[in-house]
Scaffold this motif. Structure first.
Motif, mmCIF file in Angstrom:
data_model
loop_
_atom_site.group_PDB
_atom_site.id
_atom_site.type_symbol
_atom_site.label_atom_id
_atom_site.label_comp_id
_atom_site.label_asym_id
_atom_site.label_seq_id
_atom_site.Cartn_x
_atom_site.Cartn_y
_atom_site.Cartn_z
ATOM 1 N N THR A 113 -20.127 37.895 -1.715
ATOM 2 C CA THR A 113 -20.818 38.587 -2.796
ATOM 3 C C THR A 113 -20.456 37.876 -4.088
ATOM 4 O OG1 THR A 113 -20.832 40.716 -1.689
ATOM 5 C CG2 THR A 113 -21.012 40.750 -4.084
ATOM 6 N N GLU A 118 -24.088 40.839 -6.434
ATOM 7 C CA GLU A 118 -25.220 39.942 -6.251
ATOM 8 C C GLU A 118 -24.995 39.007 -5.064
ATOM 9 O OE1 GLU A 118 -25.428 37.826 -9.897
ATOM 10 O OE2 GLU A 118 -25.512 39.646 -11.119
ATOM 11 N N PRO A 119 -26.068 38.681 -4.321
ATOM 12 C CA PRO A 119 -25.913 37.700 -3.248
ATOM 13 C C PRO A 119 -25.704 36.314 -3.828
ATOM 14 C CG PRO A 119 -28.222 38.301 -3.495
ATOM 15 C CD PRO A 119 -27.444 39.196 -4.416
ATOM 16 N N GLU A 124 -30.053 34.458 -1.539
ATOM 17 C CA GLU A 124 -30.959 35.310 -2.322
ATOM 18 C C GLU A 124 -32.278 35.590 -1.603
ATOM 19 O OE1 GLU A 124 -29.758 34.604 -7.014
ATOM 20 O OE2 GLU A 124 -31.416 33.446 -6.135
ATOM 21 N N HIS A 127 -31.830 37.615 1.626
ATOM 22 C CA HIS A 127 -31.431 38.977 1.247
ATOM 23 C C HIS A 127 -32.659 39.788 0.845
ATOM 24 C CE1 HIS A 127 -29.778 42.002 -1.642
ATOM 25 N NE2 HIS A 127 -28.804 42.082 -0.745
ATOM 26 N N GLN A 158 -20.688 43.872 -1.582
ATOM 27 C CA GLN A 158 -21.972 44.562 -1.540
ATOM 28 C C GLN A 158 -23.034 43.802 -0.751
ATOM 29 O OE1 GLN A 158 -22.546 47.723 -2.845
ATOM 30 N NE2 GLN A 158 -24.373 47.493 -1.568
ATOM 31 N N THR A 159 -23.063 42.477 -0.874
ATOM 32 C CA THR A 159 -24.090 41.710 -0.160
ATOM 33 C C THR A 159 -23.940 41.870 1.341
ATOM 34 O OG1 THR A 159 -24.178 40.088 -1.952
ATOM 35 C CG2 THR A 159 -25.079 39.412 0.171
ATOM 36 N N ASP A 162 -25.116 45.257 2.323
ATOM 37 C CA ASP A 162 -26.578 45.305 2.309
ATOM 38 C C ASP A 162 -27.158 44.769 3.622
ATOM 39 O OD1 ASP A 162 -26.547 46.295 -0.244
ATOM 40 O OD2 ASP A 162 -27.061 44.395 -1.219
#
Length: 591
Positions: A113, A118-119, A124, A127, A158-159, A162
């Motif tokens: 992350t 953010e990825p 990106e 994702h 977080q990535t 997700d």
């Protein structure tokens, strides 16, 4: 008389003992291994790897990385899975064909992350695809995610979260729960790889060849956070004047006899000692014996050594406060944890003794040290070029000293280097690869390098490499600090590079030399037409410095320049910036 080809009794006994321990599948494998040796095999090591029967199961390993850690782990996993008899596929997320997702049987993803949830750039598009409406159903796909992150951020890992949640929502079966690793990720990553191997052995119960496993392990870098190299300090020079508000040192470190290699753009990790005065405050708070033996991880050490060398006490994060509150049940702390803005404000500058004094409660010493994070390495951008300095590495260190709540505070690593380390001393280090901050592969690409304070460090590395290895490259350095006379880091070297043509343009912004403060983003605005023209000509734009202010302000200014000079909308300017990132032409090294 026994001839030279006959097995003697001692050898026969050893063979019998070995065979008794083997099952049917292992005996079949051993038969193939011996046949391979008889038929001209020159390396038992190679035979161990090639004689494992191959499986037809489709296994895919994907990684999304910013600095290179996810890729490194993916390579280890690839070796481990291959040693089990499978033929896995290994892909970076930006090289993976999205249409292949619905075909996967076993999918293992390692992803970091970047920043606050953010990825990484590499992840990106994938994702966005997986979380979007066009993502396929994944019934029949078994998966697991290893998420890398930093607990100092609110949206930790977080990535990875997700991706894990999206795969489950699409019908995938999570065969190993998501594993979330902090900055010191090695142990969790190794355990996750072991778990993956265990799951795959349920499909193909083949004994892992010992030597093959050792080979995969041998590919790991020799020195890392858990096994640092103790390097001699060759030089330590203050490069700001005594009148400067900033205390900045140029430090040169020997890599002799280490076999350590690095590239321009990499960082060095230094394992620090915590400030002794803070250690004493904590021990005195508990009225404990500094020599009392305590348990930290799997080691027994004195309380003093645990607090100075093993545990993180100069900075706090939400997780530490939550664990602490579970023990003390402090109403004020409970209220603080429910208010994100107030929590962020509190954590900025707070240390372990603040926690004990601000939110008192019944807690024992051993309970307290049990909630603290492991002391992590501090990373410094390397300020030397490897070609020019193959057996040395240089760093630029600003001593962190400040007053908070009427008490003087010191940075754990910066003041460890400035106050405790002298020339001839040895410090524990390792190299932290940074694949996301590299010179262009093409030698003729223009460079715009923006740095404030010690953020100028990697550009010294870049220019040393350009001087040694590259043909003419248009390079532009935009440097900012407080005062020209006191804080112009490496001024003589930049002038030398200008004379040689290694550096083509130099612009400086010294914020305190006039009534109205001027920063690097202001210098960019002044040069807006030229900045845009360089970008249009294929320039790579680098930003190094503070992530919360400088880096954000520079990116906002860059967007404004693109909007105005390109005659496009703000939305189109956003797309322009995203394209620069995808093309690895907008690169950040922020802290």
């Amino acid at each position: 008389m026994t001839n030279q080809y006959q097995i003697n009794n001692e050898q026969l006994t050893k063979i019998d003992e070995l065979i008794k321990e083997l099952n049917k599948e292992q005996l079949v494998w051993l038969n193939g291994y011996i046949s391979g040796l008889i038929n001209g095999g020159t390396s038992s090591e190679n035979k161990l790897e090639t004689k494992v029967p191959k499986s037809s199961e489709k296994i895919t390993i994907l990684y999304g990385t910013h600095t290179g850690h996810s890729k490194e782990i993916a390579l280890y996993l690839y070796d481990r899975v291959s040693s089990l008899g499978f033929s896995p596929s290994l892909k970076a997320l930006d090289e993976y064909k999205k249409n292949d997702l619905k075909k996967e049987q076993y999918l293992f993803l390692i992803v970091s992350t970047h920043g606050e949830g953010e990825p990484p750039i590499q992840a990106e598009e994938f994702h966005e695809y997986v979380l979007g409406k066009r993502a396929p159903k994944l019934e029949g796909t078994k998966f697991s995610v290893l998420a890398l992150g930093d607990k100092s951020y609110k949206k930790f890992c977080q990535t990875g979260v997700d991706f894990s949640e999206a795969f489950k929502k699409l019908g995938g079966e999570e065969i190993i729960p998501i594993q979330k690793a902090d900055v010191a990720y090695e142990e969790i990553a190794n355990n996750w790889i072991d778990s993956v191997a265990g799951e795959l052995q349920k499909i193909q119960p083949v004994t892992i060849p010992t030597v093959a496993t050792e080979n995969a392990t041998a590919k790991k870098k020799k020195f890392n956070r858990s096994n640092p190299f103790y390097a001699e300090v060759l030089e330590k020079v203050r490069i700001t004047t005594e009148q400067s508000e900033k205390e900045i040192y140029h430090v040169e470190i020997s890599l002799e006899d280490s076999d350590i290699e690095y590239q321009a753009g990499d960082s060095i990790g230094v394992l620090p000692n915590n400030p002794i005065d803070l250690v004493d405050l904590i021990i005195n708070h508990f009225a404990d014996d500094p020599e009392r033996i305590v348990r930290v991880g799997d080691k027994d050490v004195s309380l003093f050594r645990a607090l100075q060398h093993k545990l993180e006490i100069t900075v706090l994060n939400r997780e530490v406060l939550e664990k602490y509150n579970q023990l003390v049940q402090n109403k004020e702390l409970t209220s603080l944890l429910e208010n994100e803005d107030a929590l962020d404000k509190y954590l900025y500058g707070a240390d372990a003794i603040d926690l004990l004094e601000d939110f008192p409660g019944e807690i024992k010493t051993d309970e307290f040290i049990g909630i603290l994070r492991v002391l992590y390495a501090r990373l410094y951008s390397i300020s030397s070029g490897p070609t020019q300095n193959p057996e040395e590495v240089h760093i630029t260190v600003a001593s962190l000293r400040y007053k908070h709540k009427k008490r003087d505070r010191n940075g754990a690593c910066s003041t460890y280097i400035s106050d405790q380390i002298n020339v001839g001393d040895h410090i524990p280090i390792f190299i932290e690869k940074n694949e996301a901050f590299r010179l262009p592969k093409e030698n003729d690409k223009p460079l715009i390098m923006v740095g404030a304070g010690t953020g100028v460090a990697p550009y010294r590395s870049f220019l040393q490499e350009i001087e040694q290895n590259r043909k003419q490259t248009n390079s532009w350095l935009i440097f900012g600090n407080q005062r020209f006379k006191e804080d112009f880091l490496y001024q003589v070297e930049w002038q030398k590079y200008l004379q040689k043509g290694v550096l083509n343009k130099l612009d400086v912004a010294f914020s305190r030399d006039q009534n109205e403060k001027e920063y690097v983003q202001h210098k960019l605005k002044q040069k807006a037409p030229e900045v845009f023209q360089w970008l249009e000509n294929g320039a790579h734009f680098y930003i190094c410095g503070d992530k919360n202010y400088m880096a954000k302000d520079v990116q906002e200014t860059l967007k404004e320049i693109i909007t105005n000079e390109g005659g496009i909308t703000a939305e189109k300017a956003d797309e322009y910036l995203k394209k620069l990132k995808r093309e690895r032409r907008l690169l950040l090294d922020v802290y």
